[in-house]
Design an enzyme around this catalytic site. Structure first.
Site, PDB file in Angstrom:
ATOM      1  N   GLU A  38       0.734  -1.225   0.013  1.00 27.43           N
ATOM      2  CA  GLU A  38      -0.014   0.089  -0.063  1.00 27.43           C
ATOM      3  C   GLU A  38       0.724   1.260   0.055  1.00 27.43           C
ATOM      4  OE1 GLU A  38      -1.815   3.235   0.916  1.00 27.43           O
ATOM      5  OE2 GLU A  38      -1.094   2.315   2.834  1.00 27.43           O
ATOM      6  N   ARG A  41       1.237   7.447   1.342  1.00 32.28           N
ATOM      7  CA  ARG A  41       1.568   8.797   1.047  1.00 32.28           C
ATOM      8  C   ARG A  41       2.453   9.060  -0.243  1.00 32.28           C
ATOM      9  NH1 ARG A  41       6.254  10.219   5.424  1.00 32.28           N
ATOM     10  NH2 ARG A  41       7.570   8.494   4.869  1.00 32.28           N
ATOM     11  N   TYR A  81       6.272  13.763  15.455  1.00 32.26           N
ATOM     12  CA  TYR A  81       7.586  12.893  15.517  1.00 32.26           C
ATOM     13  C   TYR A  81       8.639  13.776  14.533  1.00 32.26           C
ATOM     14  CZ  TYR A  81       4.380  11.380  11.912  1.00 32.26           C
ATOM     15  OH  TYR A  81       3.510  11.365  10.657  1.00 32.26           O
ATOM     16  N   CYS A 108      -1.804  27.130  22.145  1.00 34.25           N
ATOM     17  CA  CYS A 108      -1.144  27.370  23.263  1.00 34.25           C
ATOM     18  C   CYS A 108       0.230  26.649  23.614  1.00 34.25           C
ATOM     19  CB  CYS A 108      -2.073  27.230  24.715  1.00 34.25           C
ATOM     20  SG  CYS A 108      -2.703  25.867  25.085  1.00 34.25           S
ATOM     21  N   GLU A 109       0.089  25.313  23.339  1.00 34.08           N
ATOM     22  CA  GLU A 109       1.720  24.625  23.684  1.00 34.08           C
ATOM     23  C   GLU A 109       2.496  24.797  22.892  1.00 34.08           C
ATOM     24  OE1 GLU A 109      -1.492  23.064  23.787  1.00 34.08           O
ATOM     25  OE2 GLU A 109      -1.627  22.549  25.970  1.00 34.08           O
ATOM     26  N   TYR A 137      -1.295  13.210   5.249  1.00 37.23           N
ATOM     27  CA  TYR A 137      -1.718  13.577   6.640  1.00 37.23           C
ATOM     28  C   TYR A 137      -2.298  14.494   7.142  1.00 37.23           C
ATOM     29  CZ  TYR A 137       1.658   9.902   6.472  1.00 37.23           C
ATOM     30  OH  TYR A 137       2.261   8.539   6.038  1.00 37.23           O
TER      31      TYR A 137
END
Length: 178
Positions: A38, A41, A81, A108-109, A137
């Site tokens: 498969e 992407r 990641y 905020c993070e 994605y």
């Protein structure tokens, strides 16, 4: 796929050849199991471009920061990641993209979308920033993190462009709540 200029992904033929050589090496003359592949992407990754509007720009002695109207809710990969992307200023394509900016999202993070993007020095609030290779994605991983509505998705090709998914509204966010 090639997310940045430094990446050199192998071709589909090279990739399949490497898998075949590995199986032949492991199984020898014995019959090895049937495989399915498969490509994911490889088919759609380069087909997507995410567009952001520039918000505030802040300059310190060490770095220029640029905020955009998206971030973790529509592209979690950099925080999840460490995925890397390249950005272009779609409103100033003919200008040299030679000034480093850290592109941050609206959450905020720690919401660094691109640690170092090279854009024109004249990049201004309201400019349109295009981040390439987001087809695999961004839409599938988008969320309502921090209660932000998910963005729209348009299909642009040889035929007339069309809206494939409408932008969520605040009403959509609260529609399922009792």
């Amino acid at each position: 796929i090639r997310y940045t200029a430094s990446e050199k992904p192998e071709s589909f033929d090279e990739h399949c050849g490497r898998i075949k050589r590995t199986l032949v090496s492991a199984y020898g003359s014995r019959q090895f199991p049937r495989l399915s592949y498969e490509p994911g992407r490889a088919l759609v990754g380069e087909a997507g471009t995410t567009l952001y509007r520039v918000g505030a720009i802040k300059e310190t002695p060490f770095r220029k920061y640029l905020s955009v109207d998206g971030g973790m809710a529509d592209n979690l990969r950099p925080q999840l990641y460490g995925a890397s992307y390249v950005a272009m200023n779609a409103d100033r394509l003919s200008e040299p993209h030679d000034t480093g900016f850290r592109i941050s999202g609206r959450h905020c993070e720690t919401d660094t979308l691109i640690s170092e993007a090279f854009l024109p020095a004249t990049t201004s609030e309201g400019d349109l920033i295009a981040v390439q290779c987001t087809g695999a994605y961004n839409f599938s991983m988008a969320s309502n993190y921090n209660r932000y509505p998910r963005p729209a998705m348009a299909i642009v090709g040889e035929a007339d462009p069309f809206l494939a998914v409408r932008r969520e509204t605040i009403a959509d966010l609260f529609a399922q709540e009792l």
